[in-house]
Design an enzyme around this catalytic site. Structure first.
Site, PDB file in Angstrom:
ATOM      1  N   THR A  13       2.856   1.551  -9.652  1.00 15.12           N
ATOM      2  CA  THR A  13       2.671   2.756 -10.466  1.00 15.12           C
ATOM      3  C   THR A  13       3.522   3.929  -9.995  1.00 15.12           C
ATOM      4  O   THR A  13       4.049   4.692 -10.799  1.00 15.12           O
ATOM      5  CB  THR A  13       1.175   3.172 -10.436  1.00 15.12           C
ATOM      6  OG1 THR A  13       0.440   2.150 -11.088  1.00 15.12           O
ATOM      7  CG2 THR A  13       0.929   4.488 -11.146  1.00 15.12           C
ATOM      8  N   THR A  19      -0.599  -0.507  -6.155  1.00 18.90           N
ATOM      9  CA  THR A  19      -1.853  -0.461  -5.395  1.00 18.90           C
ATOM     10  C   THR A  19      -2.692  -1.744  -5.534  1.00 18.90           C
ATOM     11  O   THR A  19      -3.502  -2.039  -4.660  1.00 18.90           O
ATOM     12  CB  THR A  19      -2.724   0.742  -5.839  1.00 18.90           C
ATOM     13  OG1 THR A  19      -3.032   0.596  -7.228  1.00 18.90           O
ATOM     14  CG2 THR A  19      -2.031   2.057  -5.581  1.00 18.90           C
ATOM     15  N   ASP A  20      -2.483  -2.488  -6.644  1.00 27.24           N
ATOM     16  CA  ASP A  20      -3.388  -3.612  -6.912  1.00 27.24           C
ATOM     17  C   ASP A  20      -3.391  -4.678  -5.814  1.00 27.24           C
ATOM     18  O   ASP A  20      -4.441  -5.241  -5.495  1.00 27.24           O
ATOM     19  CB  ASP A  20      -3.050  -4.263  -8.263  1.00 27.24           C
ATOM     20  CG  ASP A  20      -3.443  -3.368  -9.427  1.00 27.24           C
ATOM     21  OD1 ASP A  20      -4.257  -2.448  -9.228  1.00 27.24           O
ATOM     22  OD2 ASP A  20      -2.933  -3.580 -10.555  1.00 27.24           O
ATOM     23  N   LYS A  42      -8.595  -1.688  -1.523  1.00 28.77           N
ATOM     24  CA  LYS A  42      -8.613  -0.816  -2.709  1.00 28.77           C
ATOM     25  C   LYS A  42     -10.024  -0.816  -3.262  1.00 28.77           C
ATOM     26  O   LYS A  42     -10.552  -1.869  -3.613  1.00 28.77           O
ATOM     27  CB  LYS A  42      -7.613  -1.314  -3.765  1.00 28.77           C
ATOM     28  CG  LYS A  42      -7.568  -0.405  -4.988  1.00 28.77           C
ATOM     29  CD  LYS A  42      -6.491  -0.788  -5.995  1.00 28.77           C
ATOM     30  CE  LYS A  42      -6.543   0.142  -7.192  1.00 28.77           C
ATOM     31  NZ  LYS A  42      -5.565  -0.184  -8.246  1.00 28.77           N
TER      32      LYS A  42
HETATM   33  N1  ASP Z   1      -0.777  -2.326 -11.613  1.00 25.48           N
HETATM   34  C1  ASP Z   1      -0.203  -1.392 -10.663  1.00 25.48           C
HETATM   35  C2  ASP Z   1       0.425  -2.184  -9.541  1.00 25.48           C
HETATM   36  O1  ASP Z   1      -0.290  -2.647  -8.693  1.00 25.48           O
HETATM   37  C3  ASP Z   1      -1.265  -0.474 -10.144  1.00 25.48           C
HETATM   38  C4  ASP Z   1      -0.785   0.603  -9.191  1.00 25.48           C
HETATM   39  O2  ASP Z   1       0.293   0.555  -8.639  1.00 25.48           O
HETATM   40  O3  ASP Z   1      -1.565   1.558  -8.965  1.00 25.48           O
HETATM   41  O4  ASP Z   1       1.613  -2.356  -9.517  1.00 25.48           O
END
Ligand code: ASP
Length: 340
Positions: A21, A95-96, A166
């Site tokens: 993200t 973050t995932d 997370k």
């Molecule tokens: N779907 C995104 C990822 O993990 C979520 C994020 O980065 O917050 O790339």
């Protein structure tokens, strides 16, 4: 511990981008997609260059849902090869699956003499209200500090790579430190815990042999033993997310025979807890003890993410069941508290 915010000679820093993200853009339909030229977005944060001389290394441009062990290896090797050239490293990541990558880098890059920091954001850098700018600046501040570990910097926390989880898709503090206090906190100043490892003349080790053929499976009411039998038939190791203290079904649909059969075929079954806080304590209930007696290995207070990555890393080094058992219960990079 020292934080170098005002420096005469700027430290050299490598910023590895992988997507997520933080460097995403929004399509006309409202969905976020990874920007192909993440470096361009990052160059718009002038504070970064006040802190360090930064080189950008784009390694991937993906949503972290598409991260695979191959990417962990690419990041670990890229950093290790450049270890002498830079004073610190920052990896931007979605973050995932950030906790899996943080755990993987922790096991692969050991005896670090400088920091390897992973960060991301909940809101893209390009959008109003983004946490990306602050997270990135703080990640760089920590990456030029005296820390010498793989760590996640996110919101106000500095978290050991094997302890990150997370816990929120909404809060800006998306990650917590599980079963251990954070390595540090970021407020008016950056404060490090006394147990955080600091820069030294250690000789870093690259330990990348992984056996990726490991499955991570939760138990749930009604789970069919055939599922475990099937998974064991096509994997070299299983991490079972048990209930509470490491409990598994032992009644009508007992998983014990499937665990026992897997172990007899040299497929280790590691049991961790589905709970966020706490450790397995498999002797506490008959249902946990039964799994233990069938040969399951307790993950103690490791997160499921760390337990899964660790089992891949351990199986990359040995297929001896006794060694797997003892390595899984030994602490290598702060991933568990050993039971003495
Ligand atoms: N779907 C995104 C990822 O993990 C979520 C994020 O980065 O917050 O790339």
């Amino acid at each position: 511990m020292h934080v170098r915010d005002a420096v005469l000679q700027k430290p050299r820093l490598l910023l590895v981008t992988t997507g997520g993200t933080i460097t995403m853009l929004r399509a006309a339909n409202g969905s976020l997609y990874p920007c192909e030229d993440a470096g361009k977005l990052l160059e718009r944060i002038p504070e970064l260059n006040m802190l360090a001389d930064i080189d950008i290394l784009p390694l991937a441009s993906i949503d972290s849902s598409d991260v695979s062990p191959a990417i962990w290896l690419t990041i670990a090797r890229a950093i290790f090869q450049r270890m002498k050239e830079y004073d610190g490293f920052v990896v931007t990541h979605g973050t995932d699956t950030l906790c899996y990558t943080a755990a993987a880098l922790s096991f692969m890059l050991q005896e670090l003499s400088k920091p390897v920091i992973i960060t991301g954001s909940q809101v893209p850098l390009e959008e109003i209200g983004s946490d990306g700018r602050a997270n990135l600046i703080n990640a760089v501040r920590v990456a030029i500090s005296d820390l010498a570990e793989v760590a996640v910097v996110f919101g106000s926390l500095i978290i050991r790579g094997t302890r990150a989880k997370k816990t929120s898709v909404f809060d800006m503090q998306a990650f917590i430190s599980v079963n251990d206090v954070p390595l540090g906190t970021i407020g008016l100043a950056i404060k490090f815990s006394s147990f955080a490892k600091t820069r030294s003349r250690r000789k870093p080790l690259l330990r990348t042999s992984l056996n990726e053929n490991v499955a991570l499976v939760p138990v749930y009411p009604g789970i069919k033993p055939e599922i475990i039998e099937y998974i064991a038939s096509c994997h070299d190791g299983i991490v079972l997310e048990g209930y509470g203290a490491g409990n598994i079904p032992t009644g009508e649909r007992s998983l014990v025979p499937a665990i026992s059969a897997a172990v007899k075929r040299n497929v280790p079954v590691v049991v961790c807890t589905q709970c966020i806080v706490g450790s397995t304590e498999m002797e506490l209930y008959q249902v946990g003890r039964a799994a233990l007696e069938a040969g399951a290995i307790p993950a103690m207070d490791m997160t499921p993410e760390a337990a899964m990555v660790k089992l891949m890393w351990v199986l990359g080094q040995t297929d001896d069941m006794g060694s797997i058992d003892s390595m899984m219960q030994k602490c290598f990079v702060g991933e568990l508290h050993e039971v003495s």
